[in-house]
Design a protein around this motif. Structure first.
Motif, short mmCIF file in Angstrom:
data_model
loop_
_atom_site.label_atom_id
_atom_site.label_comp_id
_atom_site.label_asym_id
_atom_site.label_seq_id
_atom_site.Cartn_x
_atom_site.Cartn_y
_atom_site.Cartn_z
N PHE A 46 0.79 -1.13 0.13
CA PHE A 46 -0.03 -0.03 0.05
C PHE A 46 0.92 1.25 -0.12
O PHE A 46 1.74 1.50 0.72
CB PHE A 46 -0.90 -0.16 1.21
CG PHE A 46 -1.80 -1.26 1.14
CD1 PHE A 46 -3.10 -1.30 0.61
CD2 PHE A 46 -1.50 -2.14 2.35
CE1 PHE A 46 -3.72 -2.42 0.73
CE2 PHE A 46 -2.18 -3.40 2.28
CZ PHE A 46 -3.28 -3.54 1.51
N ILE A 47 0.54 2.27 -0.55
CA ILE A 47 1.26 3.36 -0.84
C ILE A 47 0.23 4.71 -0.43
O ILE A 47 -0.88 4.86 -1.26
CB ILE A 47 1.69 3.68 -2.30
CG1 ILE A 47 2.28 2.52 -2.98
CG2 ILE A 47 2.61 5.02 -2.43
CD1 ILE A 47 3.67 2.29 -2.09
N LEU A 48 0.82 5.44 0.45
CA LEU A 48 -0.12 6.51 1.06
C LEU A 48 0.70 7.70 1.07
O LEU A 48 2.04 7.83 1.31
CB LEU A 48 -0.41 5.96 2.64
CG LEU A 48 -1.19 4.81 2.78
CD1 LEU A 48 -0.15 3.83 3.36
CD2 LEU A 48 -2.46 5.05 3.87
N PRO A 49 -0.09 8.87 0.94
CA PRO A 49 0.88 9.95 0.85
C PRO A 49 1.06 10.28 2.34
O PRO A 49 0.13 10.37 3.26
CB PRO A 49 -0.35 11.11 0.31
CG PRO A 49 -1.68 10.52 0.49
CD PRO A 49 -1.37 8.92 0.48
N VAL A 50 2.24 11.31 2.28
CA VAL A 50 2.64 11.67 3.73
C VAL A 50 2.76 13.22 3.59
O VAL A 50 3.66 13.62 2.91
CB VAL A 50 3.92 11.25 4.33
CG1 VAL A 50 4.40 11.65 5.52
CG2 VAL A 50 3.84 9.70 4.46
N ASP A 51 1.97 14.07 4.30
CA ASP A 51 1.78 15.54 4.20
C ASP A 51 2.96 16.01 5.00
O ASP A 51 3.60 17.06 4.59
CB ASP A 51 0.42 16.06 4.91
CG ASP A 51 -0.61 15.68 3.80
OD1 ASP A 51 -0.48 15.50 2.85
OD2 ASP A 51 -1.79 15.48 4.58
#
Length: 113
Positions: A92-97
């Motif tokens: 899974f690839i998630l954005p990191v703010d």
């Protein structure tokens, strides 16, 4: 930045870890987890008694990386975590703010490394 979460078989971890190190990834979190999916349960044996194991043991790897490292990491995981059997896992690839190092209060990618 992106957060990569990979759920893999425990027995492939040493090879995956070496491949990640070659990609420059030396910081990651590893958790022992149990889960179920398409592979369903299987029968185990304990002290001569058969029992149903509903969940399979897996490892969950988590790492936060800069965007340009995402594809090489995915390729490394795919190459070394694949057995060809049901239950190889997921990525899974998630954005990191934002990332903040508590000790120094550094922000951004520098806080991750």
């Amino acid at each position: 930045m992106k957060k990569i979460e990979a759920i893999i078989r425990p027995e492939v971890f040493p090879d995956v870890r070496r491949a990640l190190a070659l990609e420059g990834i030396d910081g990651l979190s590893v958790m022992e987890i149990a889960g179920c999916g398409r592979q369903e349960g299987r029968t185990g044996l304990f002290r001569g008694n058969a029992y149903e194991m509903e969940f399979s043991a897996k490892l969950k790897l988590e790492m936060v990386v800069e965007d340009h490292l995402v594809e090489p990491i995915i390729e490394a995981i795919l190459e070394y975590a694949t057995t060809g059997e049901v239950g190889d896992g997921k990525i899974f690839i998630l954005p990191v703010d934002e990332a903040i190092r508590i000790r120094t209060k550094e922000r951004g990618a520098i806080a991750v490394y």
